[in-house]
Scaffold this motif. Sequence first.
Motif, short mmCIF file in Angstrom:
data_model
loop_
_atom_site.label_atom_id
_atom_site.label_comp_id
_atom_site.label_asym_id
_atom_site.label_seq_id
_atom_site.Cartn_x
_atom_site.Cartn_y
_atom_site.Cartn_z
N ASP A 129 -13.40 -59.93 -30.12
CA ASP A 129 -13.80 -59.70 -28.85
C ASP A 129 -14.78 -58.47 -28.75
N LEU A 130 -15.48 -58.11 -29.83
CA LEU A 130 -16.28 -56.85 -29.90
C LEU A 130 -17.85 -57.54 -29.88
N ASN A 131 -18.65 -57.05 -28.91
CA ASN A 131 -19.80 -57.38 -28.66
C ASN A 131 -20.81 -56.91 -29.89
N ALA A 132 -22.15 -57.13 -29.87
CA ALA A 132 -23.12 -56.75 -30.97
C ALA A 132 -22.96 -55.36 -31.08
N ASP A 133 -23.16 -54.56 -29.82
CA ASP A 133 -23.35 -53.06 -29.99
C ASP A 133 -22.19 -52.36 -30.34
N GLU A 134 -21.13 -53.06 -30.19
CA GLU A 134 -19.89 -52.68 -30.49
C GLU A 134 -19.60 -52.46 -32.00
N LEU A 135 -19.85 -53.92 -32.41
CA LEU A 135 -19.88 -54.23 -33.96
C LEU A 135 -20.48 -53.05 -34.62
#
Length: 86
Positions: A14-20
Amino acid sequence: VSGAMALLKQAHPDLNADELKALAMNTAKFLATAEGPVSVSLQGAGRIQVDKGVMAPIVVTPGALSLGLHAIEDSRKLTRIIDVKN
């Protein structure tokens, strides 16, 4: 790094690239030598710990926060917004 990010994405789809990226930075291990800790300017966020990232219950974005460079005598109020997601 790409393999570590793939494992984190698999664990947290569920996480996007910035969150990862922030998750990898939030759970990184600070580096040290026998003489002491390695400067942040040399190590960045630290060494990626995939196991810690997979188990992390929260992610704080942005992964890095700068308040800029200010003289000690300079008195000012600085505001930055962070997001905590669980």
